[in-house]
Design an enzyme around this catalytic site. Structure first.
Site, PDB file in Angstrom:
ATOM      1  N   PHE A 101      -2.277   9.166  -3.375  1.00 57.05           N
ATOM      2  CA  PHE A 101      -1.393   9.910  -2.468  1.00 57.05           C
ATOM      3  C   PHE A 101      -0.198   9.088  -2.010  1.00 57.05           C
ATOM      4  CE2 PHE A 101      -1.207   8.867   2.044  1.00 57.05           C
ATOM      5  CZ  PHE A 101      -2.148   7.870   2.172  1.00 57.05           C
ATOM      6  N   LYS A 102      -0.268   7.771  -2.178  1.00 59.57           N
ATOM      7  CA  LYS A 102       0.859   6.931  -1.755  1.00 59.57           C
ATOM      8  C   LYS A 102       2.152   7.340  -2.453  1.00 59.57           C
ATOM      9  CE  LYS A 102      -1.746   4.030   0.709  1.00 59.57           C
ATOM     10  NZ  LYS A 102      -3.147   4.442   0.487  1.00 59.57           N
ATOM     11  N   ASP A 103       2.030   7.949  -3.649  1.00 61.35           N
ATOM     12  CA  ASP A 103       3.225   8.400  -4.367  1.00 61.35           C
ATOM     13  C   ASP A 103       4.001   9.453  -3.577  1.00 61.35           C
ATOM     14  OD1 ASP A 103       2.878   6.852  -6.707  1.00 61.35           O
ATOM     15  OD2 ASP A 103       1.429   8.296  -7.488  1.00 61.35           O
ATOM     16  N   LEU A 130       6.048   7.250  -1.347  1.00 64.62           N
ATOM     17  CA  LEU A 130       6.749   6.116  -1.971  1.00 64.62           C
ATOM     18  C   LEU A 130       7.650   6.536  -3.123  1.00 64.62           C
ATOM     19  CD1 LEU A 130       3.954   3.488  -1.527  1.00 64.62           C
ATOM     20  CD2 LEU A 130       6.257   3.382  -0.569  1.00 64.62           C
TER      21      LEU A 130
END
Ligand SMILES: *Cc1c(COP(=O)(O)O)cnc(C)c1O
Length: 496
Positions: free
Chosen positions: A111-113, A116
């Site tokens: 989920f960091k995408d 980011l």
């Protein structure tokens, strides 16, 4: 309504969004927080008709008020494009009586995408707006997923350099390989002999070093952060909760205005705080269900009002949640203290000096929006196996922590409101743990490569591009360092 930002520790206020994004952390060590919460400008019914990009614009434009519409649309359009392998960007899957919000369809399959992919655009736009000529050096501590997602976003972005610290032996094999094969002349990866908290504390220390900052400035470099302490991470994350709600309306599961619950597998308290922000701007959320793994410091906090990191650091199958100092909790503490910066600073001082603080009864009462529980390793395995068998739906261990905790919540409260579970990683990223949970006898002896094929057969989900890439990519990063060497490593990498 113009939104300005203050530090949770009081030394800064009236900071425009673009400056807060650039700085990452406030100079007094506090986190930037909006001085007031804006309210959604269009109706939930209208949001239900929009695509991801338009919802993201509606939400982000409320918070990032010094970006022009043109600037913000440019950032959003370049972030949420065909890098994502589904047109919905964040699809909602119905399984086990809940709605799994799949946040792992970006480049690095976690989920960091979601944040980011856009942060580099927000940051370079902010640098331009503020006439910053310095090179921006992103320093990031990672529990496994942020590092790769941040590098994927910043690789070869002109005017930036990125250094990632990860805990050696504290991430999954896929996570480590993803980071160490990262391309880009401006990317640097360092394995730290320590855990995530050591890496995060080390990074915060470097940020707080005024002499170093002056030395860097003289050489034309300044630091920023890609961790969820950066407000530029939280704001894009609030958008997908609004989008999930809009999807439920569009699909006829709820009517605009109905309440839902949100369950979030939590480590640094960033993702769940973004859901709390979504609630603050008017999204009808009943409970924010905070799911922890065996590092259950947040569960204990919600039970007792005491935050105590003095306990063993446990390595689990959900490494991105192996965290004992949840940085973003500071933003909640500030709000429930009645925006009392001195009180917040005092509590954080207790945390850094004694590893512990305790909130008073008034503050505790304001935690009613939250429900905390945790899942142990056996429960995580059992949840993966159970939902695979019942729904043919394969969860990664982080999402399984959340699914297990949601189950406990349902049992305990009998609350039947529709519930969105943040699904934070592709099972491919943790193939070994996932297959072990489903059938250890059959899968444990397989090599990593064989496991990817096996997972494809088991789940029916295609092997993501991110996995194809690491199969053959050469290792480019080999640096290992002790925690007390972090500053020197940074200087060396920047040629100072
Ligand atoms: C980072 C991460 C989490 C925890 O999110 P926080 O914002 O740190 O609470 C959960 N699951 C996965 C897969 C992650 O990468």
């Amino acid at each position: 309504m113009q939104i300005l930002y203050s530090s949770t520790r009081g030394a800064e206020s009236g900071v425009p969004a673009s400056k807060a994004v650039l700085n990452g952390l406030a100079a007094d060590g506090g986190l930037y927080i909006p001085e007031a919460f804006p309210k959604l400008g269009c109706s939930l019914d209208d949001l239900a008709k929009m695509n991801y990009r338009d919802v993201a614009y509606e939400v982000m434009s409320l918070f990032l008020t010094d970006y022009t519409e043109e600037e913000l649309r440019y950032c959003i359009d370049h972030a949420y494009d065909s890098k994502f392998d589904v047109p919905e960007i964040a699809p909602l899957k119905d399984a086990d009586g809940a709605y799994f919000l799949e946040l792992f369809h970006g480049k690095t399959i976690a989920f960091k995408d979601m944040a980011l992919s856009i942060l580099p655009y927000l940051m370079t736009t902010a640098a331009r707006k503020n006439n910053i000529k310095n090179k921006i050096c992103i320093l990031t501590a990672t529990s496994g997923d942020t590092g790769k997602a941040a590098m994927a976003g910043f690789a070869d972005v002109p005017g930036t350099e990125i250094i990632v610290f990860f805990p050696k032996d504290g991430v999954s094999p896929v996570q480590e390989r993803q980071m160490r094969t990262q391309k880009g002349e401006n990317t640097h990866v360092v394995a730290i002999r320590g855990n995530f908290d050591d890496a995060q504390t080390g990074v915060k220390k470097i940020f707080g070093n005024k002499e170093l900052a002056a030395e860097m400035d003289a050489k034309g470099v300044q630091f920023s952060s890609a961790n969820s302490i950066n407000i530029g991470r939280l704001v894009p994350q609030a958008a997908y909760y609004v989008y999930a709600y809009a999807t439920l309306v569009r699909n006829g599961v709820i009517k605009a205005g109905d309440e839902i619950n949100v369950t979030v597998p939590t480590g640094n308290f960033g993702n769940i705080l973004a859901a709390y922000y979504a609630k603050q701007i008017g999204l009808p959320i009943n409970k924010l269900i905070c799911a922890s793994n065996e590092n259950k410091v947040l569960f204990d906090f919600f039970q007792t009002g005491a935050y105590d990191k003095n306990r063993p650091f446990i390595l689990t199958s959900s490494p991105s949640m192996d965290i004992l100092v949840s940085s973003n909790l500071e933003r909640l503490i500030y709000l429930i203290s009645g925006k009392d910066a001195a009180k917040t600073a005092g509590l954080m001082k207790n945390l850094s000096e004694g590893g512990r603080y305790e909130i008073d009864e008034d503050m505790k009462k304001q935690l009613a929006d939250f429900y905390g529980a945790f899942a142990d390793e056996n429960e995580v395995s059992a949840t993966i196996d159970r939902i695979y068998k019942s729904d043919k739906y394969v969860l990664d261990p982080h999402t399984a922590v959340a699914a297990c905790v949601y189950d406990k919540y349902r049992e305990e409260t009998k609350d039947t409101l529709p519930t969105v579970i943040a699904s934070t990683a592709s099972p491919y990223k943790f193939a070994r743990s996932v297959l072990h949970a489903i059938d250890a006898d059959k899968f444990d002896s397989m090599t990593d490569l064989e496991q990817f094929d096996a997972l494809h057969e088991v789940s029916g989900v295609d092997v993501p591009q991110a996995i194809e890439e690491i199969k053959s990519a050469p290792i480019r990063h080999n640096t290992v360092a002790n925690v007390d060497e972090m500053e020197n490593v940074v200087k060396e990498m920047l040629g100072l």
